[in-house]
Scaffold this motif. Structure first.
Motif, mmCIF file in Angstrom:
data_model
loop_
_atom_site.group_PDB
_atom_site.id
_atom_site.type_symbol
_atom_site.label_atom_id
_atom_site.label_comp_id
_atom_site.label_asym_id
_atom_site.label_seq_id
_atom_site.Cartn_x
_atom_site.Cartn_y
_atom_site.Cartn_z
ATOM 1 N N VAL A 51 0.864 -1.185 0.000
ATOM 2 C CA VAL A 51 0.000 0.000 0.000
ATOM 3 C C VAL A 51 0.899 1.233 0.000
ATOM 4 O O VAL A 51 1.793 1.366 0.835
ATOM 5 N N LYS A 52 0.651 2.096 -0.963
ATOM 6 C CA LYS A 52 1.430 3.330 -1.115
ATOM 7 C C LYS A 52 0.478 4.515 -1.242
ATOM 8 O O LYS A 52 -0.723 4.343 -1.448
ATOM 9 N N ASN A 53 1.036 5.711 -1.139
ATOM 10 C CA ASN A 53 0.244 6.926 -1.347
ATOM 11 C C ASN A 53 -0.284 6.961 -2.768
ATOM 12 O O ASN A 53 0.301 6.374 -3.681
ATOM 13 N N TYR A 54 -1.382 7.693 -2.952
ATOM 14 C CA TYR A 54 -2.016 7.830 -4.261
ATOM 15 C C TYR A 54 -2.410 9.287 -4.455
ATOM 16 O O TYR A 54 -2.854 9.950 -3.523
ATOM 17 N N SER A 55 -2.258 9.757 -5.668
ATOM 18 C CA SER A 55 -2.577 11.152 -5.952
ATOM 19 C C SER A 55 -3.513 11.263 -7.149
ATOM 20 O O SER A 55 -3.361 10.541 -8.134
ATOM 21 N N THR A 56 -4.465 12.176 -7.038
ATOM 22 C CA THR A 56 -5.331 12.495 -8.178
ATOM 23 C C THR A 56 -4.886 13.804 -8.837
ATOM 24 O O THR A 56 -5.537 14.288 -9.754
ATOM 25 N N ASP A 57 -3.783 14.352 -8.359
ATOM 26 C CA ASP A 57 -3.218 15.569 -8.944
ATOM 27 C C ASP A 57 -2.351 15.203 -10.147
ATOM 28 O O ASP A 57 -2.093 14.044 -10.419
ATOM 29 N N GLY A 58 -1.844 16.191 -10.807
ATOM 30 C CA GLY A 58 -1.000 15.968 -11.981
ATOM 31 C C GLY A 58 0.459 15.765 -11.637
ATOM 32 O O GLY A 58 1.321 15.981 -12.483
ATOM 33 N N ASP A 73 3.879 13.438 -9.957
ATOM 34 C CA ASP A 73 4.487 12.148 -10.282
ATOM 35 C C ASP A 73 4.394 11.135 -9.143
ATOM 36 O O ASP A 73 5.076 10.104 -9.179
ATOM 37 N N LEU A 74 3.587 11.379 -8.140
ATOM 38 C CA LEU A 74 3.515 10.475 -6.990
ATOM 39 C C LEU A 74 3.146 9.047 -7.394
ATOM 40 O O LEU A 74 3.785 8.088 -6.960
ATOM 41 N N ASN A 75 2.140 8.882 -8.220
ATOM 42 C CA ASN A 75 1.718 7.531 -8.632
ATOM 43 C C ASN A 75 2.820 6.812 -9.407
ATOM 44 O O ASN A 75 3.030 5.603 -9.234
ATOM 45 N N LEU A 76 3.533 7.552 -10.234
ATOM 46 C CA LEU A 76 4.657 6.993 -10.984
ATOM 47 C C LEU A 76 5.766 6.554 -10.027
ATOM 48 O O LEU A 76 6.331 5.467 -10.172
ATOM 49 N N GLN A 77 6.083 7.383 -9.036
ATOM 50 C CA GLN A 77 7.106 7.030 -8.047
ATOM 51 C C GLN A 77 6.720 5.764 -7.275
ATOM 52 O O GLN A 77 7.565 4.898 -7.028
ATOM 53 N N CYS A 78 5.453 5.657 -6.917
ATOM 54 C CA CYS A 78 4.989 4.480 -6.171
ATOM 55 C C CYS A 78 5.061 3.228 -7.039
ATOM 56 O O CYS A 78 5.486 2.163 -6.568
ATOM 57 N N SER A 110 -8.743 8.277 1.200
ATOM 58 C CA SER A 110 -7.586 8.237 2.092
ATOM 59 C C SER A 110 -6.275 8.467 1.349
ATOM 60 O O SER A 110 -5.216 8.540 1.964
ATOM 61 N N GLY A 111 -6.332 8.560 0.022
ATOM 62 C CA GLY A 111 -5.127 8.817 -0.768
ATOM 63 C C GLY A 111 -4.173 7.630 -0.790
ATOM 64 O O GLY A 111 -2.962 7.810 -0.747
ATOM 65 N N LEU A 112 -4.730 6.401 -0.879
ATOM 66 C CA LEU A 112 -3.910 5.194 -0.863
ATOM 67 C C LEU A 112 -4.210 4.318 -2.064
ATOM 68 O O LEU A 112 -5.347 4.247 -2.531
#
Length: 150
Positions: free
Chosen positions: A65-72, A74-79, A127-129
């Protein structure tokens, strides 16, 4: 030590190194940087030999389980890259034949990742996950003969 205990013990140091947390077994918490080992099957017979030996498989998924972003950003890419690097570590362990310690009558033949990238198994936007899943299998020979495979 059972095969379940051996597989869990094998992954615990890596989970501690990566996220400083414990490895959950057959339960995936809804918390950031959690790792879980979820069994799919154990002792599944692949083939049987005339001397009583059996080739078996132990299937499991590693859930991260990692953080998740709906913004533009790179968080999802990093995860995704984090989980992909864990998969690469697993593949390296197999190439170097670094396996869990199974009971004496078992000889591990390979430990493989059954996919080439992690599954995005679920997203909790509130929860942003995000939950990533990596399917794996350990193939081993269970020696039943009196001569232990000789």
């Amino acid at each position: 030590m059972t095969i379940h205990e051996a597989v869990k013990a094998y992954f615990e140091p890596k989970v501690e190194e990566l996220v400083g947390d414990i490895l959950s077994f057959n339960f995936s918490p809804e918390s950031r940087d959690s790792f879980a080992l979820v069994t799919n099957y154990s002792g599944k017979i692949i083939s049987e030999y005339v001397n009583g030996d059996k080739k078996k498989a132990y299937g499991f998924a590693i859930v991260i389980v990692k953080n998740y972003s709906t913004d533009g950003d790179d968080l999802n890419l990093q995860c995704m890259n984090f989980v992909q690097s864990f998969m690469e570590w697993l593949e390296t362990q197999n190439r170097q034949k670094r396996y869990p310690v199974f009971p004496d009558n078992c000889k591990i033949e390979k430990m493989e990742v059954l996919q080439n990238m992690p599954n995005l198994a679920g997203v909790n936007t509130e929860s942003g996950l995000a939950r990533y899943m990596v399917q794996c299998q350990i193939t081993y020979k269970e020696i039943e003969s009196d001569l232990l495979g000789l």
